[in-house]
Design a protein around this motif. Structure first.
Motif, mmCIF file in Angstrom:
data_model
loop_
_atom_site.group_PDB
_atom_site.id
_atom_site.type_symbol
_atom_site.label_atom_id
_atom_site.label_comp_id
_atom_site.label_asym_id
_atom_site.label_seq_id
_atom_site.Cartn_x
_atom_site.Cartn_y
_atom_site.Cartn_z
ATOM 1 N N THR A 1 12.757 56.803 55.949
ATOM 2 C CA THR A 1 11.439 56.190 55.787
ATOM 3 C C THR A 1 10.830 56.596 54.452
ATOM 4 O O THR A 1 10.766 57.784 54.119
ATOM 5 C CB THR A 1 10.492 56.623 56.921
ATOM 6 O OG1 THR A 1 11.045 56.204 58.172
ATOM 7 C CG2 THR A 1 9.110 56.001 56.746
ATOM 8 N N HIS B 1 7.587 57.011 52.373
ATOM 9 C CA HIS B 1 6.154 57.180 52.616
ATOM 10 C C HIS B 1 5.308 56.838 51.394
ATOM 11 O O HIS B 1 4.119 57.149 51.363
ATOM 12 C CB HIS B 1 5.880 58.613 53.084
ATOM 13 C CG HIS B 1 6.527 58.930 54.390
ATOM 14 N ND1 HIS B 1 5.957 58.620 55.612
ATOM 15 C CD2 HIS B 1 7.732 59.504 54.673
ATOM 16 C CE1 HIS B 1 6.770 59.009 56.590
ATOM 17 N NE2 HIS B 1 7.849 59.541 56.046
ATOM 18 N N THR C 1 3.933 64.279 53.709
ATOM 19 C CA THR C 1 4.213 63.057 52.954
ATOM 20 C C THR C 1 3.153 62.752 51.899
ATOM 21 O O THR C 1 3.258 61.758 51.189
ATOM 22 C CB THR C 1 4.318 61.861 53.910
ATOM 23 O OG1 THR C 1 3.076 61.706 54.616
ATOM 24 C CG2 THR C 1 5.444 62.075 54.913
#
Length: 350
Positions: free
Chosen positions: A93, A95, A147
């Motif tokens: 993922t 961010h 993040t």
């Protein structure tokens, strides 16, 4: 960063060796890993496990159309993204932008390899960037989330210099920073303790001890150094310092520290010969005894890695240029890192 001409010779020599089957045997995994990120170019991955999840803090390669030079001027990165993974073979993922150069008041150009740490209920992002006088300093930015977004301190860490910060928190809670990189990373320019812009390389001193990476204990607030910077001394098995001309073993850039069964493993890139090597010690300060190479050359110009333990297994994060074929447009990967019964690292042949 390292000499392009010298590095090109190394790459071509290694490619010739590979072509005759020299790198296809005894690998730690049966096939080459795939790039973890394919929509951006990413490099220098610093991986950490926070709250049971893997977070990766890489540099972000871009095509800046800057002419290539021996000091890495074409590595003109300008921001950082943070990535996460719930498992090694799982979804990665993105961010988004965690820190942009325009939000660092003292920064000039070239945001190179970062690292991150967690303490005081805060996440810290450490990053090298040239100041407005074109001197590499190390900055720090903070966030309440791993993040980001991260907010940079208004000035670099006092007394900081060069590149490639790697932050290690020991089992007693003490945190150390290891850093330094030769040539484009400017470490040689601080050889006398003062900055000397005329020192472009460390060549011509092959019989002298190699330039050392640096180590320093961090203050409790993680924003400053708590003591004077020290040399990371790497010795051979006879207790003698590695020499500057020992290009297959000497430190060049890309330091990392991890601990295994009470021993400290200092790993690094040899730079112009493109190996990842490691040395061990009973102290986070060293001196460290050289143990060998644990990763042979990847495709590309640089090698920069991190090592983590995740769910009882060890992994190395690194980069190559599989996607672009260009030295300044890289992609990050992960591979399992295995050990022999005595704790030594098995050789990886990507």
């Amino acid at each position: 960063m390292i000499s392009y001409n010298r590095k090109l010779i190394s790459i071509l020599a290694w490619a010739s060796f590979s072509a005759v089957g020299g790198v296809c045997q005894n690998t730690t995994t049966p096939a080459s890993p795939k790039p973890l990120v394919t929509d951006l170019y990413t490099a220098d991955p610093s991986a950490h496990v926070f709250n049971g999840k893997i977070y990766i803090y890489p540099s972000h390669d871009i095509e800046a159309n800057v002419p290539q030079d021996d000091e890495g001027g074409h590595f003109d990165m300008r921001d950082y993204h943070v990535y996460s993974m719930d498992k090694i073979d799982g979804k990665v993922t993105d961010h988004g932008v965690a820190l942009d150069i325009k939000d660092v008041p003292w920064a000039g150009r070239q945001m190179w390899a970062p690292d991150a740490a967690y303490k005081n209920d805060t996440y810290y992002l450490y990053f090298p960037v040239k100041d407005k006088q074109d001197v590499f300093r190390i900055g720090v930015a903070t966030s309440k989330s791993p993040t980001g977004p991260f907010k940079a301190e208004p000035a670099p860490i006092p007394g900081s210099f060069s590149i490639d910060p790697a932050v290690f928190t020991d089992t007693d809670g003490t945190t150390y920073m290891y850093f330094g990189g030769i040539w484009g990373g400017q470490l040689q320019r601080w050889h006398t303790g003062e900055y000397n812009a005329s020192l472009k390389t460390d060549l011509g001193k092959d019989n002298e001890p190699a330039l050392s990476a640096k180590v320093v204990r961090m203050s409790n607030d993680m924003l400053t150094f708590a003591e004077p910077v020290r040399d990371v001394q790497i010795l051979d098995k006879n207790g003698k310092p590695l020499l500057a001309g020992d290009h297959d073993r000497r430190f060049f850039e890309g330091a990392w520290m991890h601990k295994y069964q009470g021993r400290y493993y200092f790993s690094y890139s040899t730079g112009d010969t493109h190996f990842l090597a490691y040395a061990t010690s009973d102290s986070p300060y060293g001196p460290f005894t050289y143990q060998g190479t644990f990763m042979e050359p990847v495709t590309g110009w640089t090698t920069h890695h991190s090592i983590i333990e995740f769910k009882g297994r060890w992994y190395i994060f690194y980069h190559d240029v599989e996607r672009s074929g260009k030295t300044h447009l890289r992609n990050i990967k992960v591979w399992e890192l295995k050990r022999k019964p005595d704790g030594s690292l098995e050789l990886i042949k990507p």
